[in-house]
Design a protein around this motif. Sequence first.
Motif, PDB file in Angstrom:
ATOM      1  N   ARG A 145       0.877  -1.098  -0.005  1.00 22.50           N
ATOM      2  CA  ARG A 145      -0.028   0.091   0.083  1.00 22.50           C
ATOM      3  C   ARG A 145       0.902   1.257  -0.101  1.00 22.50           C
ATOM      4  O   ARG A 145       0.377   2.382  -0.471  1.00 22.50           O
ATOM      5  N   THR A 146       1.920   1.326   0.721  1.00 22.69           N
ATOM      6  CA  THR A 146       2.702   2.479   0.697  1.00 22.69           C
ATOM      7  C   THR A 146       4.399   2.223   0.238  1.00 22.69           C
ATOM      8  O   THR A 146       4.921   1.448   0.854  1.00 22.69           O
ATOM      9  N   ALA A 147       4.521   2.867  -0.713  1.00 27.45           N
ATOM     10  CA  ALA A 147       5.802   2.757  -1.445  1.00 27.45           C
ATOM     11  C   ALA A 147       6.904   3.063  -0.388  1.00 27.45           C
ATOM     12  O   ALA A 147       6.982   4.139   0.327  1.00 27.45           O
ATOM     13  N   THR A 148       7.887   2.391   0.022  1.00 22.12           N
ATOM     14  CA  THR A 148       8.946   2.520   1.042  1.00 22.12           C
ATOM     15  C   THR A 148      10.285   2.317   0.039  1.00 22.12           C
ATOM     16  O   THR A 148      10.664   1.286  -0.404  1.00 22.12           O
ATOM     17  N   ALA A 149      11.048   3.315   0.258  1.00 18.96           N
ATOM     18  CA  ALA A 149      12.528   3.469  -0.221  1.00 18.96           C
ATOM     19  C   ALA A 149      13.326   2.258   0.326  1.00 18.96           C
ATOM     20  O   ALA A 149      13.256   1.751   1.620  1.00 18.96           O
ATOM     21  N   LEU A 150      14.043   1.637  -0.604  1.00 23.41           N
ATOM     22  CA  LEU A 150      15.103   0.572  -0.178  1.00 23.41           C
ATOM     23  C   LEU A 150      14.440  -0.968   0.282  1.00 23.41           C
ATOM     24  O   LEU A 150      14.992  -1.615   1.005  1.00 23.41           O
ATOM     25  N   ASN A 256      -6.006  -5.505   7.658  1.00 29.30           N
ATOM     26  CA  ASN A 256      -4.850  -5.006   8.389  1.00 29.30           C
ATOM     27  C   ASN A 256      -4.278  -5.550   9.836  1.00 29.30           C
ATOM     28  O   ASN A 256      -5.087  -5.289  10.818  1.00 29.30           O
ATOM     29  N   VAL A 257      -3.342  -6.257   9.721  1.00 33.66           N
ATOM     30  CA  VAL A 257      -2.942  -6.797  11.007  1.00 33.66           C
ATOM     31  C   VAL A 257      -1.271  -6.337  11.116  1.00 33.66           C
ATOM     32  O   VAL A 257      -0.156  -6.812  11.301  1.00 33.66           O
ATOM     33  N   ALA A 261       0.346   0.168  12.656  1.00 38.42           N
ATOM     34  CA  ALA A 261       1.649   0.774  12.019  1.00 38.42           C
ATOM     35  C   ALA A 261       1.268   1.213  10.714  1.00 38.42           C
ATOM     36  O   ALA A 261       1.962   2.218  10.046  1.00 38.42           O
ATOM     37  N   ILE A 262       0.512   0.693   9.960  1.00 32.39           N
ATOM     38  CA  ILE A 262      -0.187   1.313   8.505  1.00 32.39           C
ATOM     39  C   ILE A 262      -1.724   1.425   9.016  1.00 32.39           C
ATOM     40  O   ILE A 262      -2.441   0.665   9.543  1.00 32.39           O
TER      41      ILE A 262
END
Length: 264
Positions: A145-150, A256-257, A261-262
Amino acid sequence: MLLQDKVAVVYGGGGAIGGAVARVYAREGARVFLAGPTEAKLAAVAGEIGAAAETDVVDALDEDAVEAHTDGVVARAGRIDVCVNAVGIQNGAQGKPLAEMSADEFGAPIRDYPRVNFTTARAAARHMTAAGTGVIIGLSSPMARTATALTGSFTMASAAVELLLRQLAAELGPAGVRAVCLRLTGIPETARSLGSSTEATWRDAADRLGVSFEQMLEAVGAGSPLGRPLTVREVAEVAAFVASDRAGALTATVVNVTGGAILD
């Protein structure tokens, strides 16, 4: 009990998350078939469960092996009510910029993670649709859902698994079969004490980022409003509810488990 007399197959049943799911399923009354590549790990989980568990060595990337396995489960148990895919796949070069990856490094998780979920879901779906009931459960990550670098291409692989399960739900729903994805955040416990396949990935990422392994695990488990990391037991408890008849309205969805955090 939530799963009294249910027949459940857990692919990746010898792993940290799959093993936890299998133990909770058995506690809730299910007959559990553990499948995975390593007999010793499967046997260790089955030994904790007892007579309610059986084991089979299966490479979930091998579609013929998976088809044969599900046929064998139905031959022994009469049906499959729940199919869980908790298979650990090498999830790419974590900590490495996309611009520095080879095409093979980038493509491997996108190829293998959806494939392993497809092979197990398809095999189970054949039997479930014939019976007119069943639940297929897969796992994804917040990166879907959320693009995260690296985080490498596991972002795209996770998104593909979520979309696969949504489409399966749309196609199998008329036959009485549900499909649900559990979106998990990082669980440090799996690498610290449970021997998860993610340990090697996180160690490599820590080396690339120039931090200690413990610092890496702290970052992996951070971000929850609960102020603590997610645990495999918590994941397993949610997986038991989702598999149960009490969750009959849940399909074509991502649960959402992440311990918050999200945020949804």
